[in-house]
Design an enzyme around this catalytic site. Structure first.
Site, short mmCIF file in Angstrom:
data_model
loop_
_atom_site.label_atom_id
_atom_site.label_comp_id
_atom_site.label_asym_id
_atom_site.label_seq_id
_atom_site.Cartn_x
_atom_site.Cartn_y
_atom_site.Cartn_z
N ASN A 29 6.95 0.08 4.65
CA ASN A 29 7.88 1.20 4.47
C ASN A 29 7.86 1.95 3.08
OD1 ASN A 29 8.71 -1.30 3.22
ND2 ASN A 29 10.99 -0.61 3.20
N GLU A 74 8.68 -3.76 1.78
CA GLU A 74 8.78 -5.03 2.12
C GLU A 74 8.91 -5.29 3.56
OE1 GLU A 74 12.95 -3.08 2.07
OE2 GLU A 74 10.92 -2.72 1.24
N CYS A 134 9.50 0.89 0.34
CA CYS A 134 9.59 -0.23 -0.56
C CYS A 134 8.64 -1.36 -0.32
CB CYS A 134 10.79 -0.54 -0.79
SG CYS A 134 12.08 0.70 -1.45
#
Length: 774
Positions: free
Chosen positions: A442, A446, A444
């Site tokens: 995604n 994670e 970020c």
């Protein structure tokens, strides 16, 4: 000399110094700040005929100004926060028109009714026992906030009137409102569950992600943090297909998701490469990059309700012929028609490529249009198919793998992109490998969830404040277990309450029910325990901590499955086979010590009762919510120990919270830490986590390209799934010096074009206050 001040009605009166002293004495009570120093600073800021409405701001700035004196004055942050609280209490009571003293909380009912009357809050809140909830409100916990934390709440989070933009929500009402919103589906137990959720928030033990904090219990409950989708290689969807299953369909979906403040990771690998034949016109494709320009402009145009630009992260596998051009997207030089400065490119990298880099082999590029099966394969199956196509000479072109690796790393430290993420580890360890492929992470990095033409993955996030789970210098296991159980329940509730901007997002989330329980305050936790980041003791502590988090998160989801039923696609998953995250961990990850957890018993329970959630753990950045709770972000060591930050009242000094514990040797800035310790600790944590971690690396001045290459090679070998930003140290950054926050990166010249010998310069994070995830 007597000073006169101007009242709201325009009249003047003498300055009431006694009133100022009383407020400052209350604010300094029990703290290591001399009230006289605050008084002296405040008087200096008060000018003749100053409006009384500005005097309180002067007191706040006077207290915050003491932080410039350094660590010995860290309590000044709490003094400034208390003085800001006085202003908030008075302002909210005036706005609500209550009869309460300005130092008191309005009743919860008064606040809820105002929010409902202004069409902000849901009428469903009236079904709660508001008097019982009001009795549970803990105004004293307002004193836990630092100045930065309270300012962040006031500036961005507390509900404001639609009539005059004045705040109508105090901090504890804010936390209770979020708790009530998350308890809406709890039936007859809703009030008791709201109390349980509120107590966790109020004690600063755990906090939900920013979208949940913004929208819980409102008339528009978009509570999810991040989305992952995939682009099908056609301009528009055909009859009978999902409306978003195309290039422009996916862009439409991205715009809709962005409108409601979602951060997106989008898989673009299926889009045909530059020069591929277009059957319908017999023309040649212009490749993926022009569409990424459109994606970039969409992110800018759909600016998340006027708050900030949208946040889109395109992912591309590096066998795609356009991947070299993809690496250049964020460069400031070159043809701007092939640049996209507002999106966040990431490479989706196979084990085979990393092996070729090590061996000095060649790398091949294949048409995704001709060989779409490469996109759906991973691990040994991908390797076999890739090598089969190579032997047949079916590649578009070839280049030395090391040359492409250098290009990736050169772009990474020039622009911060593309991020390096590892597709095989993400897929081989995915609990959901039986129902699809993980095509990207995604925004970020994670989240590692399946996507398809029918499903857009959604994840709902929240983070444990680890700094609040230390007792007598050790991990408070009993408290942590309780926190996890309640947090997992809240996260699961989000899935059913949530508003979904797209149909395929709703389909995916209700079918698989993934959640992402994460952490913040990790570095503060270590310092409170007296553990140095660069030590074997750190790795042992990480192993113990994350085994415990993993065990209790899985247990909590299993217990919810027993109560509510397993998620729809549980059968056939790794969970259903008794395979837990630790069972698929990389053998080189490190430590491998088990503690007090009954893993055999848990495996049996999971197989018997199922899991409520397909995925349960993911460590998101927490840049904003860690500020709210006054702790260190995510899993990171401090970027700076002291710096200047700003809010609506102006700039002020911020000091890293770990410095209050006295041992400066434990508070080393991130750039001064040997990055292999950051990678090794991440590898230990990754063993226990079913998704991934937002893992930044930090390159100090003078770091060589060969060091950079070694870091990412080590990350791959130790089994990390993803990495995030490479955060460079600017020329103005020196440890323990008051400096401004990092600015956007520039593009340094690369000596001789050889990344293995070049110095890393400015690779600072582009958006340190991004709220799309946390």
């Amino acid at each position: 000399m007597e000073i006169s001040v101007t009242k709201r009605n325009g009249s003047t009166q003498p300055l009431d110094v006694a009133k100022i002293k009383k407020a400052i004495q209350w604010a300094t009570n029990g703290l290591s700040i001399d009230s006289k120093e605050v008084e002296e600073n405040a008087i200096m800021l008060i000018r003749p005929n100053m409006p009384t409405s500005e005097i309180q701001q002067s007191l706040i700035l006077a207290a915050a100004g003491l932080l410039e004196k350094g660590v010995a004055y860290m309590d000044a942050s709490f003094v400034a926060a208390r003085l800001k609280l006085l202003d908030l209490y008075k302002s909210v009571n005036l706005t609500l028109g209550t009869s309460h003293d300005s130092m008191e909380y309005p009743t919860l009912r008064e606040y809820v009714k105002r929010g409902i009357n202004e069409n902000i809050l849901s009428t469903d809140l009236l079904a709660f026992d508001l008097e019982k909830l009001n009795a549970e409100i803990k105004p004293e916990n307002d004193l836990l906030f630092t100045y930065l934390g309270l300012s962040t709440l006031a500036d961005r989070y507390l509900v404001r009137s639609t009539l005059n933009n004045q705040i109508i929500e105090l901090p504890q009402h804010f936390l209770m409102r979020v708790a009530m919103g998350l308890a809406l589906g709890e039936g007859a137990n809703a009030t008791d569950r709201a109390v349980e959720f509120y107590n966790l928030f109020s004690a600063h033990d755990y906090l939900a992600s920013t979208p949940t904090l913004f929208n819980s219990a409102t008339n528009h409950p978009q509570l999810s943090s991040c989305y992952l989708n995939t682009v099908k290689d056609q301009l528009s969807s055909e009859d009978g297909e999902n409306r978003y299953a195309s290039i422009y369909g996916t862009l439409d979906e991205c715009a809709r998701l962005s409108k409601y403040a979602g951060g997106l990771g989008t898989d673009w690998t299926r889009v045909r490469s530059s020069g591929d034949i277009i059957r319908g016109t017999q023309g040649k494709s212009s490749g993926v990059v022009p569409y990424l320009k459109v994606s970039n402009d969409t992110a800018v145009a759909v600016n998340q309700g006027g708050k900030r630009k949208g946040s889109f992260a395109p992912y591309l596998e590096n066998w795609h012929p356009d991947f070299p051009a993809f690496c250049d997207l964020r460069k400031n030089s070159g043809d701007d028609r092939y640049r996209a400065h507002d999106i966040f490119p990431a490479g989706w990298i196979s084990d085979l490529f990393m092996e070729r880099v090590e061996a000095g082999g060649m790398w091949s590029f294949f048409s995704p249009n001709k060989y779409p099966d490469l996109h759906e394969l991973y691990g040994e199956a991908f390797k076999q198919r890739f090598e089969e196509l190579e032997k047949q000479g079916l590649y578009v072109s070839q280049m030395p793998a090391m040359e492409l690796w250098k290009k990736m790393l050169t772009s990474l430290f020039e622009t911060g992109h593309p991020w390096v993420t590892f597709k095989d580890t993400c897929n081989l360890r995915s609990p959901q490998s039986h129902v699809g492929v993980v095509h990207s992470s995604n925004l970020c990095t994670e989240i590692t969830l399946n996507t398809s033409d029918e499903e857009t993955a959604v994840c709902n996030l929240g983070s444990i404040n680890l700094s609040r789970h230390v007792k007598d210098g050790q991990l408070d296991k009993e408290k942590l277990a309780k926190t996890i159980k309640t947090a997992v329940r809240m996260l699961d509730n989000v899935i059913d309450i949530n508003f979904y901007p797209s149909s395929r997002a709703k389909t995916s989330n209700l079918k698989h029910r993934p959640i992402g329980l994460g952490v913040m305050g990790y570095h503060e936790y270590l310092v409170k325990r007296g553990i140095a980041f660069e030590s074997d003791a750190h790795l042992v502590a990480a192993d113990e901590l994350f085994e415990y988090i993993s065990y209790h998160a899985i247990k909590a989801s299993c217990e919810l499955a027993k109560e509510r039923g397993a998620y729809e696609t549980f059968n056939g998953s790794k969970w259903s086979q008794g395979i837990l995250p630790i069972d698929t961990a990389n053998a080189n990850a490190g430590v491998w010590h088990t503690y007090e957890c009954d893993w055999d018993g848990l495996r049996a329970d999971v197989q018997q009762w199922g899991m409520r959630n397909s995925n349960v753990m993911a460590i998101a950045p927490t840049a904003t919510i860690s500020n709210i709770l006054g702790t260190t972000p995510c899993i990171e060591p401090p970027f700076e120990l002291q710096c200047i930050k700003s809010n609506l009242s102006g700039p002020f000094t911020w000091i890293d919270p770990t410095l209050r514990y006295g041992d400066m040797s434990l508070c080393k800035p991130a750039h001064e830490i040997d990055q292999t310790w950051i990678i090794r600790a991440a590898a230990v944590r990754q063993k226990w986590i079913d998704q991934s971690q937002s893992l930044n690396l930090f390159a100090k001045l003078g770091t060589k390209g060969r060091d950079l290459a070694a870091w990412y090679m080590l990350a791959w070998k130790l089994g990390l799934k993803t990495t995030y930003y490479l955060r460079g140290q600017s020329n103005s950054t020196t440890p323990n010096k008051k400096i401004n926050l990092p600015v956007a990166p520039t593009s340094p010249a690369i000596g001789g074009g050889d990344v293995m010998d070049a110095d890393v310069n400015m690779c600072s994070i582009d958006n340190p206050d991004c709220e799309s995830c946390q």
